[in-house]
Design an enzyme around this catalytic site. Structure first.
Site: not given
Lengths: 638, 254
Positions: A40, A42-44, A442, A284, A331, A402, A436
């Site tokens: 993977g 992505g960011l991580a 992020l 957003s 959320r 999400h 979350r």
């Protein structure tokens, strides 16, 4: 069995520095002898692969896209939190920590969250140095905005494309290491199995998506950063390719799956318009800084043009119910409030499944120009999809799946119960509890990749010299044979129904029975239905083409087959957790005014499930959540 | 609404391809173009035929996966959107729509509408970064960045790497892509230290990957879904000239 999170002792604020101080080190000459697989980008994944390579490890990185830059982190819009307190508004590491624990409805591991808050400040430094073009004030300093669940402005952003810019920063850091030869990059490779040798994760089996080639890759450790499993619900804000296959197959090889029922339903998405719909688009949460959420007070007004409904006939229900947080309520709470309004018959738009997000007050207060500067691209997206101009007519929004807070269980060092298997970012369960907060995904992805894994993987590797198996060992050969057999099985079904059709059926079922609100009857019904859908899939699915080719139908079939197993675990977890917390709302457990009612005496634990075979009941392992610093409290945003 | 599609089908890079015709019927104008293709593929699968291979993922115009030449234009008729953000309301009932891959020498076809754009990655690997290893960054506010520079840098950084610029260019040039990355980093104070090195490496790699030269037709700008402007190409040319002088003539490379 009770699970041990291996949390260091000592005061909360010193745990991370203590951990680092006592870590085993791998000396620079030895680092290059170790190979690490990162799945993977992505960011991580990108940040981990880049940082581990910078340290001197040999890294092999894998992604199923044509380029590592396409991972769905790219789509995050709003921002990234950090406890910089640049605004002098009373923020601190402790406050970010507390907000995150409270936002997660007291179901996260306290020590992990504190570390996340500590590390957050370094992330901003690192990203700014990489050239991430964060929003700036005229004096050249960084700008901030506020986000749901917080009363300070700690969110850094790059227009409405923060995820894209942070991902490009990590992708560029990764690209630099690829160019230097320190990372070997495998694009268009999908992980289809984990290779376990003597109980340790030592490799993966991949399918080359361009050629269909199946191959084993071995290493000294495996890092999974493969994202969440929200596409189990079919319609979501995830990328269409996002899937649970890597973590699910690791789970089937022994890795525990924690809190699978914790899924986040984002309150501000564009409502669905028809059955053909392939995905839902997020608007957003930052929009809620200036947009006001409302529905008509009276059901009979729902069909009217919103601009014809006078102020007095509008119900700004978030401001009414949560006066201190108002439109910035977290959320899960905002999503449920939207559902309640629509269930009450006061929803707007097609099918009555929508609420208004209105900018007219902000446009009056700030001028259209300012609103454009802040949210212009989001208004553009909205117009492209709906054909409506949100500067003139309020947006219509509705909640959608999400993010998934659940994921593979990891200890404080981000290692799963399988030694050598590390899990980062959304793929693990660790930092967000049952819900979350916005702008925290992020932060967690980059925290895990840039700052945590480089300081924890050494503890494992230091004892692993000379233990890397050959790529053609017995375990590898078996895993390759299993993968080949699985692909043949899919291609041999040759039934009548398309894979997408099964995915839709599963998704609708989960959304109805295990979505924003769940109850015992519904979950039991889902648990009867899922095996039936799964059985029908293996009898009647139609998968075209060949295994040794670029075959997108086959890719999708494998992923949906895994969702059909994972969905059962999600519902089992949701059924067992007889309380409401964060994104998991059991209708039986609510306060008089409809808020989530936790059962701390019974459920203040992480539920980590052990796989026992498809259709067989999984075994529950508990990690008790011991709060040393924070007092468990009823979450209130009133 | 109903439309007729002429879709490029090619079993692999080694085989030659051709157009096949399909009918897409009873479409809702609010469907996205890719959702229309999904429906066509569902029918193909049900008929036991292989679906049309095309790349897509985020379906909100940010990942850069989608790469369709629609009616001879990269990403279709609408201005500043990706293929995935193209909606059927942009077409009329009875239209005949041609769908092809992003063709270019540097983007070989893998299958149907899927091309290999890894040449873009190699440009970034050569110089599209700021060399700062994790842990060595100063406090983020210690380097002020004028708002104007940050905003302009962000304009360039908005590139999604889809390749529409290359597909639209009669020379198959990657100048818009390459110049956007160079500008994103060169405009920031953080990017100054290795600016010359970056520019030279990016341009050299771009040439080596088989991309053509820029002849200033600006087709790329009009095809770009993110509105990246050709001003950045001009900037790259200036930065390249200066870097060449400093490095090659004066030997003073950073």
């Amino acid at each position: 069995m009770e699970l041990n999170g291996n949390v260091p002792s000592g005061p909360l604020a010193q745990k991370w520095s203590e951990y680092i101080r006592h870590s085993k080190l791998v000396n620079p000459a030895n680092k290059r002898k170790f190979e690490i697989i990162v799945v993977g980008t992505g960011l991580a994944g990108s940040s981990a692969a880049a940082t581990l390579a910078e340290l001197g490890y040999k890294v092999k990185a894998y992604c199923y896209h044509d380029s590592p830059r396409r991972a769905h982190s790219v789509a995050a819009q709003g921002g990234i939190n950090a406890a910089k307190n640049y605004q002098n508004d009373g923020d601190s590491v402790y406050r970010l920590f507390y907000d995150t624990v409270k936002g997660g409805d007291f179901r996260a591991r306290e020590s992990n969250v504190h570390r996340l808050a500590e590390v957050s400040v370094s992330i901003i430094d690192q990203c700014a140095a990489q050239g991430v073009p964060f929003a700036r004030e005229y004096g050249g300093t960084l700008a901030n905005r506020s986000f749901g669940g917080a009363q300070v402005s700690r969110t850094f952003y790059a227009r409405g494309q923060t995820g894209q810019q942070l991902l490009l920063g990590a992708y560029q850091a990764l690209s630099r290491q690829i160019g230097l030869g320190a990372v070997q990059m495998f694009n268009r490779h999908e992980m289809l199995d984990l290779i376990v040798v003597n109980g340790h994760a030592k490799g993966i089996v991949t399918r080359n998506l361009a050629t269909g080639e199946i191959k084993a890759h071995t290493a000294d450790a495996v890092v999974l950063a493969t994202g969440g499993y929200g596409n189990c619900w079919n319609l979501s804000t995830y990328g269409r390719q996002s899937n649970a296959t890597a973590i699910w197959r690791a789970h089937k090889k022994g890795a525990l799956f924690a809190n699978p029922c914790y899924a986040q339903i984002h309150p501000t998405c564009i409502p669905r318009s028809g059955d053909y719909q392939s995905k839902l688009t997020l608007m957003s949460e930052s929009l809620r800084n200036d947009g006001r959420v409302w529905v008509p007070k009276r059901r009979e007004d729902c069909g009217k043009h919103p601009n014809d409904i006078p102020e007095a006939d509008r119900d700004y229900y978030l401001e009414r119910k949560y006066p201190s947080f108002g439109n910035l309520a977290p959320r899960d709470i905002s999503s449920r409030a939207a559902k309640e309004a629509c269930d009450d018959g006061r929803g707007v738009g097609p099918g009555g499944r929508g609420v208004y997000l209105d900018f007219s007050e902000a446009i009056q207060r700030l001028g259209q120009h300012k609103v454009e500067e802040r949210y212009g691209n989001l208004f553009d997206i909205y117009k492209e999809i709906t054909g409506e101009d949100a500067y003139r007519v309020p947006m219509r929004i509705y909640p959608a799946i999400h993010y998934t807070m659940g994921g593979l269980w990891v200890d404080y060092g981000l290692m799963s119960n399988l030694p050598g298997l590390f899990v980062l970012g959304e793929a693990n369960f660790s930092d967000h509890g049952a819900n979350r907060l916005g702008a925290s995904a992020l932060m967690q992805g980059l925290s895990d990749g840039y700052f945590v894994i480089p300081n924890t993987i050494n503890n494992y590797l230091a004892a692993q010299q000379e233990k890397r198996p050959a790529a053609d060992g017995v375990e590898s050969a078996q895993a390759v044979a299993d993968v080949r057999a699985g692909i043949k099985k899919l291609l041999d079904i040759n039934g009548q129904r398309t894979v997408s059709d099964f995915h839709k059926e599963l998704g609708n079922l989960l959304w109805e029975k295990c979505g924003m609100a769940r109850d015992k009857d519904g979950l039991e019904q889902a648990l009867r239905e899922i095996p039936r859908i799964r059985e029908a899939f293996w009898r009647d699915a139609k998968v075209t083409g060949e295994g040794e080719d670029l075959n997108q139908a086959l890719e999708k079939a494998g992923r949906v087959a895994d969702f059909l197993e994972l969905a059962e675990l999600i519902c089992q977890d949701a059924l067992h957790r007889e309380e409401s917390c964060g994104g998991h709302f059991r209708s039986e457990y609510q306060t008089e005014d409809g808020e989530a009612l936790r059962q701390d005496d019974k459920f203040a634990y992480v539920a980590a499930w052990e796989f026992k075979g498809v259709g067989a009941p999984p075994v529950l392992h508990k990690e008790m959540l011991n709060y040393e610093e924070v007092k468990l409290a009823t979450r209130s945003y009133k | 609404m109903n439309v007729k599609l002429k879709v490029w089908r090619q079993a692999s890079g080694q085989q030659s391809g051709g157009f096949e015709e399909y009918e897409a019927k009873e479409l809702n104008p609010n469907m996205s173009f890719l959702e229309m293709l999904d429906e066509v593929n569902e029918e193909l699968i049900q008929a036991g035929k292989e679906p049309i291979a095309f790349e897509h993922d985020c379906r909100e115009g940010i990942c850069g996966s989608c790469s369709l030449m629609i009616g001879g234009e990269p990403h279709g008729p609408e201005y500043r959107v990706a293929s995935c953000q193209t909606y059927m309301r942009s077409f009329k009932d009875g239209d005949v729509i041609t769908i092809e891959p992003f063709r270019s020498k540097a983007f070989p076809v893998l299958k149907d509408l899927v091309v290999d754009r890894s040449a873009f990655d190699r440009i970034i690997q050569a110089g599209g970064f700021i060399s700062v290893s994790t842990g060595s960054a100063p406090d983020a506010n210690s380097i002020p960045v004028p708002k104007v520079s940050a905003d302009l840098s962000m304009d360039a950084a908005a590139c999604i790497g889809c390749g529409a610029c290359v597909a639209s260019c009669k020379n198959g040039a990657a100048m818009l892509f390459a110049s956007a990355k160079a500008a994103h980093l060169n405009l920031l104070p953080q990017g100054q230290a290795e600016k010359d090195r970056r520019v030279l490496a990016i341009v050299e790699t771009m040439d080596a990957q088989g991309f053509g030269s820029c002849s200033n037709t600006y087709a790329c700008e009009s095809a770009c879904p993110k509105g990246i402007t050709v001003d950045f190409i001009a900037k790259l040319n200036r930065d390249y000239a200066l870097a060449s002088v400093r490095t090659k003539l004066l030997g003073a490379a950073a």
